[in-house]
Design an enzyme around this catalytic site. Sequence first.
Site, short mmCIF file in Angstrom:
data_model
loop_
_atom_site.label_atom_id
_atom_site.label_comp_id
_atom_site.label_asym_id
_atom_site.label_seq_id
_atom_site.Cartn_x
_atom_site.Cartn_y
_atom_site.Cartn_z
N ARG A 80 0.83 -1.20 0.00
CA ARG A 80 0.00 0.00 0.00
C ARG A 80 0.87 1.25 0.00
O ARG A 80 0.53 2.26 -0.62
CB ARG A 80 -0.95 -0.03 1.20
CG ARG A 80 -2.04 1.02 1.11
CD ARG A 80 -3.12 0.78 2.14
NE ARG A 80 -2.63 0.92 3.50
CZ ARG A 80 -3.37 0.65 4.59
NH1 ARG A 80 -4.59 0.20 4.47
NH2 ARG A 80 -2.87 0.81 5.79
N LYS A 183 -2.72 6.48 1.23
CA LYS A 183 -2.63 6.86 2.65
C LYS A 183 -1.65 8.02 2.80
O LYS A 183 -0.49 7.82 3.12
CB LYS A 183 -2.19 5.64 3.46
CG LYS A 183 -2.61 5.71 4.92
CD LYS A 183 -2.48 4.36 5.60
CE LYS A 183 -2.86 4.44 7.05
NZ LYS A 183 -4.32 4.46 7.26
N GLU A 219 -16.48 6.37 3.41
CA GLU A 219 -15.89 5.75 4.60
C GLU A 219 -15.90 6.71 5.77
O GLU A 219 -16.37 7.85 5.66
CB GLU A 219 -14.50 5.20 4.31
CG GLU A 219 -13.45 6.25 3.98
CD GLU A 219 -12.04 5.65 3.99
OE1 GLU A 219 -11.71 4.88 4.89
OE2 GLU A 219 -11.28 6.01 3.07
C1 LIG Z 1 -5.42 3.67 7.43
C2 LIG Z 1 -6.82 3.98 7.02
C3 LIG Z 1 -7.87 3.06 7.18
C4 LIG Z 1 -7.70 1.73 7.87
O1 LIG Z 1 -6.81 0.88 7.20
P1 LIG Z 1 -6.19 -0.37 7.94
O2 LIG Z 1 -5.23 -0.92 6.95
O3 LIG Z 1 -7.29 -1.32 8.24
O4 LIG Z 1 -5.54 0.14 9.18
C5 LIG Z 1 -9.13 3.41 6.71
N1 LIG Z 1 -9.35 4.61 6.13
C6 LIG Z 1 -8.37 5.52 5.97
C7 LIG Z 1 -8.69 6.81 5.32
C8 LIG Z 1 -7.08 5.23 6.41
O5 LIG Z 1 -6.11 6.15 6.24
#
Ligand SMILES: *Cc1c(COP(=O)(O)O)cnc(C)c1O
Length: 339
Positions: A80, A183, A219
């Site tokens: 990722r 991210k 989300e």
């Molecule tokens: C990090 C993150 C998540 C959760 O991801 P995980 O890999 O399950 O920790 C969900 N939404 C956003 C916007 C994120 O930055």
Amino acid sequence: MDSMDWANLPFGYMKTDYNVRSYFKDGKWSTPEATDSEQITLHMAATCLHYGQEAFEGLKAFRGKDGKIRIFRMRENALRMISSCEGILMEKLPIEIFEESVIKAVKMNERFIPPYESGSSLYIRPLLIGTSAQVGVKPAQEYLFVVFVTPVGPYFKDGFKPTPIVILRSYDRAAPLGTGTIKVGGNYAASLVAGKKAQELGYSAVLYLDAKEKKYLDECGPANFFGIKDNTYITPKSSSILPSITNKSLMQLAEDMGMKVERRQIEEDELATFEEAGECGTAAVITPIERIDDIEENKSYVFTKNGEAGPVCTKLYNKLRAIQYGDEPDKYNWVTVLD
Ligand SMILES: *Cc1c(COP(=O)(O)O)cnc(C)c1O
């Protein structure tokens, strides 16, 4: 470390012994090395400071009943981070450098990994920034990758408790074709105002709707959304959701438990049909949702009876935690056991 109150740690920063760093310069990454400094010296024209060339990851290490250290789905985080690099034109961080740095940071701070009984864990925070000077809008030539760790407490100190969340129609987290799927820190800066507003109104998080039509669920700030009905695990599909590794894991576990799994667009009105709902991410695994209020539209969707988490959320939560701590077999090779 015997004096630490492991079961009551906050989710916050605590100084540990070392962090691990690798630099990209002259076309290559340096061997990851540990330092005890908490500081980074930066050029004032570094691209991370002006143009947001910053990406991060979050994962955890757990101490099992057998005393062994387990890191959950590290390879997924490495992949990722590469997609985040591609998304904001940063030098792609090799998987090997990512994994070597994470393992080194965990091992060198072993005394900070909470004991099994505490229900706490070691949070691992890798981050990548553009460090070389640039005034025109261009990607940096040089990058710094850092991995630090900090012990964190069990997210649910008083049990696995559902929380209320809110839809705030006057804010978006990410654009449909923007950076929502990667991210990067910029997405978080963009979500701070709405997050603060939600807190002030007494909610734990914002559930964003799709930015274009305000019709479909997207989300929840830092966590993905899912709903449960008719023995089906349903999670939104959209071009602005960050692919949560926890969500991906839960989809697999739901399927293993004999549930159907759907990843598709979810209209807000469908919330009224869900038996349970939750947010998922590394920090909490699952946060069950008590209710969702769409305050501008005067609508409210309730998912809990007498404030308790539903049976499916509870089962999924327990199952994933058991794999992370090594209490149940790791049949998909999600866990890296350190020796
Ligand atoms: C990090 C993150 C998540 C959760 O991801 P995980 O890999 O399950 O920790 C969900 N939404 C956003 C916007 C994120 O930055």
